[in-house]
Motif scaffolding. Structure first.
Motif, PDB file in Angstrom:
ATOM      1  N   LEU A  56       0.818  -1.194   0.000  1.00 51.99           N
ATOM      2  CA  LEU A  56       0.000   0.000   0.000  1.00 51.99           C
ATOM      3  C   LEU A  56       0.857   1.251   0.000  1.00 51.99           C
ATOM      4  N   GLU A  57       1.940   1.231   0.789  1.00 53.42           N
ATOM      5  CA  GLU A  57       2.788   2.401   0.895  1.00 53.42           C
ATOM      6  C   GLU A  57       3.741   2.523  -0.291  1.00 53.42           C
ATOM      7  N   GLY A  58       4.128   1.405  -0.897  1.00 47.71           N
ATOM      8  CA  GLY A  58       5.164   1.454  -1.908  1.00 47.71           C
ATOM      9  C   GLY A  58       4.671   1.504  -3.334  1.00 47.71           C
ATOM     10  N   GLU A  59       3.429   1.124  -3.585  1.00 51.08           N
ATOM     11  CA  GLU A  59       2.906   1.103  -4.942  1.00 51.08           C
ATOM     12  C   GLU A  59       1.715   2.045  -5.013  1.00 51.08           C
ATOM     13  N   GLY A  60       2.010   3.335  -5.156  1.00 53.09           N
ATOM     14  CA  GLY A  60       0.990   4.359  -5.019  1.00 53.09           C
ATOM     15  C   GLY A  60      -0.230   4.161  -5.891  1.00 53.09           C
ATOM     16  N   GLN A  61      -0.045   4.028  -7.229  1.00 54.72           N
ATOM     17  CA  GLN A  61      -1.198   3.937  -8.117  1.00 54.72           C
ATOM     18  C   GLN A  61      -1.945   2.630  -7.928  1.00 54.72           C
ATOM     19  N   LEU A  62      -1.179   1.538  -7.782  1.00 52.42           N
ATOM     20  CA  LEU A  62      -1.818   0.245  -7.543  1.00 52.42           C
ATOM     21  C   LEU A  62      -2.606   0.276  -6.245  1.00 52.42           C
ATOM     22  N   ALA A  63      -2.022   0.882  -5.208  1.00 56.87           N
ATOM     23  CA  ALA A  63      -2.710   0.967  -3.927  1.00 56.87           C
ATOM     24  C   ALA A  63      -3.985   1.777  -4.050  1.00 56.87           C
ATOM     25  N   PHE A  64      -3.932   2.904  -4.796  1.00 60.13           N
ATOM     26  CA  PHE A  64      -5.133   3.720  -4.942  1.00 60.13           C
ATOM     27  C   PHE A  64      -6.197   2.965  -5.720  1.00 60.13           C
ATOM     28  N   SER A  65      -5.802   2.230  -6.747  1.00 68.49           N
ATOM     29  CA  SER A  65      -6.773   1.430  -7.487  1.00 68.49           C
ATOM     30  C   SER A  65      -7.438   0.409  -6.576  1.00 68.49           C
ATOM     31  N   SER A  66      -6.651  -0.192  -5.700  1.00 67.65           N
ATOM     32  CA  SER A  66      -7.214  -1.147  -4.763  1.00 67.65           C
ATOM     33  C   SER A  66      -8.168  -0.473  -3.789  1.00 67.65           C
ATOM     34  N   MET A  67      -7.838   0.759  -3.385  1.00 66.90           N
ATOM     35  CA  MET A  67      -8.705   1.493  -2.471  1.00 66.90           C
ATOM     36  C   MET A  67     -10.041   1.826  -3.112  1.00 66.90           C
ATOM     37  N   VAL A  68     -10.051   2.059  -4.437  1.00 65.40           N
ATOM     38  CA  VAL A  68     -11.309   2.328  -5.124  1.00 65.40           C
ATOM     39  C   VAL A  68     -12.199   1.096  -5.071  1.00 65.40           C
ATOM     40  N   GLU A  69     -11.587  -0.075  -5.274  1.00 61.66           N
ATOM     41  CA  GLU A  69     -12.346  -1.313  -5.211  1.00 61.66           C
ATOM     42  C   GLU A  69     -12.767  -1.654  -3.782  1.00 61.66           C
ATOM     43  N   ASP A  70     -11.909  -1.353  -2.835  1.00 58.84           N
ATOM     44  CA  ASP A  70     -12.191  -1.648  -1.427  1.00 58.84           C
ATOM     45  C   ASP A  70     -11.654  -0.491  -0.589  1.00 58.84           C
ATOM     46  N   PRO A  71     -12.508   0.463  -0.203  1.00 55.76           N
ATOM     47  CA  PRO A  71     -12.027   1.650   0.508  1.00 55.76           C
ATOM     48  C   PRO A  71     -11.343   1.344   1.825  1.00 55.76           C
ATOM     49  N   SER A  72     -11.622   0.174   2.401  1.00 53.88           N
ATOM     50  CA  SER A  72     -10.990  -0.167   3.680  1.00 53.88           C
ATOM     51  C   SER A  72      -9.524  -0.521   3.520  1.00 53.88           C
ATOM     52  N   ARG A  73      -9.025  -0.617   2.276  1.00 54.75           N
ATOM     53  CA  ARG A  73      -7.620  -0.955   2.077  1.00 54.75           C
ATOM     54  C   ARG A  73      -6.677   0.079   2.697  1.00 54.75           C
ATOM     55  N   VAL A  74      -7.147   1.289   2.913  1.00 55.04           N
ATOM     56  CA  VAL A  74      -6.302   2.287   3.563  1.00 55.04           C
ATOM     57  C   VAL A  74      -5.915   1.842   4.966  1.00 55.04           C
ATOM     58  N   ASP A  75      -6.696   0.942   5.541  1.00 56.67           N
ATOM     59  CA  ASP A  75      -6.408   0.424   6.883  1.00 56.67           C
ATOM     60  C   ASP A  75      -5.419  -0.731   6.871  1.00 56.67           C
ATOM     61  N   ASP A  76      -4.961  -1.130   5.686  1.00 55.02           N
ATOM     62  CA  ASP A  76      -4.042  -2.260   5.592  1.00 55.02           C
ATOM     63  C   ASP A  76      -2.641  -1.824   6.011  1.00 55.02           C
ATOM     64  N   THR A  77      -2.393  -1.811   7.277  1.00 53.53           N
ATOM     65  CA  THR A  77      -1.130  -1.355   7.836  1.00 53.53           C
ATOM     66  C   THR A  77      -0.899  -2.049   9.156  1.00 53.53           C
ATOM     67  N   ASP A  78       0.365  -2.170   9.535  1.00 55.58           N
ATOM     68  CA  ASP A  78       0.663  -2.770  10.832  1.00 55.58           C
ATOM     69  C   ASP A  78       0.675  -1.731  11.946  1.00 55.58           C
ATOM     70  N   LEU A  79       0.304  -0.499  11.636  1.00 55.35           N
ATOM     71  CA  LEU A  79       0.191   0.553  12.650  1.00 55.35           C
ATOM     72  C   LEU A  79      -1.109   0.382  13.435  1.00 55.35           C
ATOM     73  N   PRO A  80      -1.176   0.897  14.659  1.00 53.48           N
ATOM     74  CA  PRO A  80      -2.408   0.787  15.465  1.00 53.48           C
ATOM     75  C   PRO A  80      -3.427   1.863  15.066  1.00 53.48           C
TER      76      PRO A  80
END
Length: 385
Positions: free
Chosen positions: A267-291
């Motif tokens: 998510l952090e390293g592949e900006g456009q791919l990550a954004f495309s994934s977020m369009v399909e699934d908006p919760s993808r922004v939460d895909d992180t090991d941060l709390p």
């Protein structure tokens, strides 16, 4: 009430930067102060290794045999800083909000189901700057913490979660007899009204943890009111059950599930791919090991945009969009502005404690994330008064 020299200096520091004393910044300072009351003392001390010296103040909490007070640093001093630099760094403006595609409250309430207008928004920025508080050093870490504190506040202001009429900036209304933008009502005027009309809670609470975070700001009584009546802090035998959100507030910082670290890195390293994934699934922004899970936290709050912010008597129509080739912003809607300080609008907001709860949620979540990120593993995280 008499103030010591350090209290006077810290209150002055709250007004050190341009516009920091404006009421629009008060909401950010309240969120930061609520968070300050929930921080572990070791985290308060560690903030001093990140923030500048003028955020420091002496604290006698927790009590100890040592005569000298501890040195803590206060989040509220720089909570408004990201707003003061927007003219110098225009790129930062879009980081303060998120615009869901097809969202048109109150008739059409979409929150990411059909995507976002930009990958650079308050949700992705919260993940970015929270991560940088851990990974950066020096000025970059200081700046990241300032943004993190500020963006927690923005993410809990309902009109930062919609693009309709630029988050209400293009809708003129009246509030307490004066003309104002709808966005300013939520950013500034509702909080101003709460502070001005609160007639009690000027007396110190029996909690060193809470009072050591209050330095004589005008909004201190509102912070006490939210903590005592909303969260039941400090807990007093016989009346803890009367707090509005005492039971549910423990779950506010929780995230139901995170993706693997490899997914977070993608998510952090592949900006456009990550954004495309977020369009399909908006919760993808939460895909992180941060709390932190900004979509999970804000998605339920988007209903406040439809149910309260754009509710009647706010008008349902829009300004005309700019003509082709015209990059200027649309002018605010010209019409006879309705008065919002009426029972069916402000009365509902006050009755349902909407503003109080949003400030409390933001502060509790901010503190929980900072305690998780900055508290040494061997330390006991339980707070005492």
């Amino acid at each position: 009430m008499k103030f010591s020299a350090w209290q006077a200096l810290l209150v002055a520091a709250l007004c050190l930067l341009p516009s920091v004393c404006a009421w629009g910044i008060a909401g950010h300072q309240i969120v930061a102060t609520i968070a300050q009351t929930q921080l572990h003392p070791l985290v308060r001390e560690q903030l001093c290794s990140i923030l500048p010296n003028y955020t420091q103040y002496p604290s006698h909490w927790p009590p100890s045999e040592d005569v000298l007070p501890r040195t803590h640093c206060h989040l509220a001093v720089l909570a408004g800083w990201p707003d003061t630099i927007r003219s110098r760094y225009p790129w930062s403006g879009q980081l303060h909000y998120v615009n869901p595609v097809d969202d048109h409250p109150p008739t059409q309430c979409y929150y990411g189901e059909t995507g976002w207008t930009s990958p650079n928004n308050v949700l992705t920025s919260l993940v970015n700057y929270t991560s940088r508080v851990v990974t950066e050093t020096g000025w970059e870490r200081d700046m990241a913490l300032r943004f993190m504190v500020h963006l927690f506040g923005d993410a809990h202001q309902p009109l930062h979660l919609t693009g309709r009429a630029r988050g209400g900036n293009d809708v003129w209304v009246h509030f307490e007899g004066r003309k104002a933008r709808l966005h300013s009502v939520w950013d500034t005027l509702l909080i101003n009204k709460e502070i001005r009309e609160l007639s009690n809670y000027t007396t110190r609470l029996p909690s060193g943890r809470i009072e050591s975070a209050l330095v004589g700001a005008r909004y201190d009584p509102l912070v006490r009111f939210i903590l005592k009546e909303g969260l039941g802090q400090p807990a007093i035998r016989g009346d803890v059950g009367n707090a509005w959100w005492r039971d549910e507030s423990a779950s506010w910082p929780a995230c139901q599930g995170h993706a693997s670290v490899s997914d977070a890195q993608m998510l952090e390293g592949e900006g456009q791919l990550a954004f495309s994934s977020m369009v399909e699934d908006p919760s993808r922004v939460d895909d992180t090991d941060l709390p932190i899970c900004p979509y999970e936290w804000t998605q339920p709050m988007h209903s406040l945009v439809c149910d309260y912010a754009f509710a009647a008597p706010v008008p349902a129509w829009e300004p005309a969009p700019p003509s082709d080739g015209d990059d200027s912003e649309p002018s605010p809607i010209p019409f006879t502005e309705p008065e919002l300080d009426v029972p069916e609008y402000v009365g509902r907001i006050e009755r349902d404690k909407v503003i109080h709860k949003q400030l409390a949620k933001a502060g509790v979540r901010l503190a929980a994330v900072l305690n998780t990120l900055l508290l040494p593993d061997e330390s006991v995280s339980t707070l005492s008064d």
